[in-house]
Write a protein that holds these residues in place. Structure first.
Motif, PDB file in Angstrom:
ATOM      1  N   SER A 114       0.796  -1.548   0.011  1.00 46.60           N
ATOM      2  CA  SER A 114      -0.203   0.169  -0.124  1.00 46.60           C
ATOM      3  C   SER A 114       0.821   0.893  -0.044  1.00 46.60           C
ATOM      4  CB  SER A 114      -1.246   0.004   1.135  1.00 46.60           C
ATOM      5  OG  SER A 114      -1.857  -0.716   0.860  1.00 46.60           O
ATOM      6  N   ASN A 115       2.161   1.169   0.834  1.00 45.70           N
ATOM      7  CA  ASN A 115       2.894   2.371   0.958  1.00 45.70           C
ATOM      8  C   ASN A 115       3.064   3.060  -0.481  1.00 45.70           C
ATOM      9  OD1 ASN A 115       2.134   3.003   3.708  1.00 45.70           O
ATOM     10  ND2 ASN A 115       3.713   2.097   4.519  1.00 45.70           N
ATOM     11  N   LYS A 120      -7.238   6.950  -2.736  1.00 45.44           N
ATOM     12  CA  LYS A 120      -8.071   6.943  -1.716  1.00 45.44           C
ATOM     13  C   LYS A 120      -8.338   5.610  -1.785  1.00 45.44           C
ATOM     14  CE  LYS A 120     -10.365  11.210  -1.073  1.00 45.44           C
ATOM     15  NZ  LYS A 120     -10.780  12.705  -1.787  1.00 45.44           N
ATOM     16  N   VAL A 127      -6.660   2.743  -2.349  1.00 48.10           N
ATOM     17  CA  VAL A 127      -4.839   1.893  -1.731  1.00 48.10           C
ATOM     18  C   VAL A 127      -5.648   1.511  -0.537  1.00 48.10           C
ATOM     19  CG1 VAL A 127      -2.319   1.629  -1.408  1.00 48.10           C
ATOM     20  CG2 VAL A 127      -3.681   3.381  -3.297  1.00 48.10           C
ATOM     21  N   PRO A 128      -6.054   0.669  -0.108  1.00 50.19           N
ATOM     22  CA  PRO A 128      -6.357  -0.363   1.833  1.00 50.19           C
ATOM     23  C   PRO A 128      -4.855   0.584   2.507  1.00 50.19           C
ATOM     24  CG  PRO A 128      -5.930  -2.078   0.323  1.00 50.19           C
ATOM     25  CD  PRO A 128      -5.781  -0.249  -0.817  1.00 50.19           C
ATOM     26  N   HIS A 129      -5.509   0.319   3.730  1.00 51.69           N
ATOM     27  CA  HIS A 129      -4.610   1.829   4.789  1.00 51.69           C
ATOM     28  C   HIS A 129      -4.513  -0.078   6.152  1.00 51.69           C
ATOM     29  CE1 HIS A 129      -5.173   5.452   3.764  1.00 51.69           C
ATOM     30  NE2 HIS A 129      -6.424   5.361   3.559  1.00 51.69           N
ATOM     31  N   THR A 130      -3.865  -0.919   4.766  1.00 53.31           N
ATOM     32  CA  THR A 130      -3.472  -2.051   5.571  1.00 53.31           C
ATOM     33  C   THR A 130      -1.758  -3.374   6.326  1.00 53.31           C
ATOM     34  OG1 THR A 130      -3.520  -3.346   3.968  1.00 53.31           O
ATOM     35  CG2 THR A 130      -6.048  -3.794   5.256  1.00 53.31           C
ATOM     36  N   GLU A 131      -1.415  -2.142   5.383  1.00 51.81           N
ATOM     37  CA  GLU A 131      -0.092  -2.933   5.392  1.00 51.81           C
ATOM     38  C   GLU A 131       0.187  -1.756   6.890  1.00 51.81           C
ATOM     39  OE1 GLU A 131       3.767  -0.945   2.726  1.00 51.81           O
ATOM     40  OE2 GLU A 131       2.265  -2.051   1.661  1.00 51.81           O
ATOM     41  N   LYS A 132       1.056  -3.275   7.423  1.00 58.59           N
ATOM     42  CA  LYS A 132       2.123  -2.183   9.163  1.00 58.59           C
ATOM     43  C   LYS A 132       3.600  -2.813   8.707  1.00 58.59           C
ATOM     44  CE  LYS A 132      -2.029  -4.530  11.283  1.00 58.59           C
ATOM     45  NZ  LYS A 132      -2.768  -5.341  11.664  1.00 58.59           N
ATOM     46  N   LYS A 161       0.695   4.299  -3.316  1.00 56.78           N
ATOM     47  CA  LYS A 161       0.573   5.429  -2.402  1.00 56.78           C
ATOM     48  C   LYS A 161       1.659   6.116  -2.597  1.00 56.78           C
ATOM     49  CE  LYS A 161      -2.814   5.333   1.666  1.00 56.78           C
ATOM     50  NZ  LYS A 161      -2.945   5.330   2.243  1.00 56.78           N
TER      51      LYS A 161
END
Length: 124
Positions: free
Chosen positions: A63-64, A114, A116-121, A67
């Motif tokens: 995700s990062n 917007k 792109v999921p915010h799931t990356e840790k 983005k």
């Protein structure tokens, strides 16, 4: 109705950004020859960077990273938008319609970001 995205070419943002590049190449063909290594070259480079970074972002898994490339596309778009304004102010071309297309591309890239999921840790 949901359309499956199989390739970057299926992205409306890429399609419109590609159309913007083609239009910018047509427009810059009319610029004065002394601008070939100046505004013409700079504007074309900025324009090509837009769909190129959409493609690169599309190809990233994280995700990062997605983005980051979509943000680079947006920054290149801002650069091209200014250069189109400059070309108009210098009376090289009427860039009004091209700048409207650039505004549309900007909205579409914003939608990609917007989406792109915010799931990356972060891994430690």
């Amino acid at each position: 109705m949901s359309t499956k995205i199989h390739s970057y070419e299926d992205l409306v943002a890429w399609q419109k950004a590609h159309a913007l590049v083609l239009r910018i190449y047509q427009t810059t063909n009319t610029f004065p020859k002394e601008e070939l290594f100046g505004l013409t070259s700079q504007l074309r480079r900025a324009a090509v960077s837009i769909p190129s970074n959409i493609v690169e972002g599309f190809g990233r898994w994280g995700s990062n990273e997605k983005k980051r490339f979509y943000n680079i596309a947006q920054a290149s778009l801002k650069e091209a938008h200014y250069q189109l304004r400059l070309a108009e102010d210098l009376n090289y071309a009427d860039t009004t319609d091209t700048r409207l297309l650039a505004n549309e591309v900007e909205r579409l890239i914003g939608g990609l970001i917007k989406g792109v999921p915010h799931t990356e840790k972060s891994s430690s």
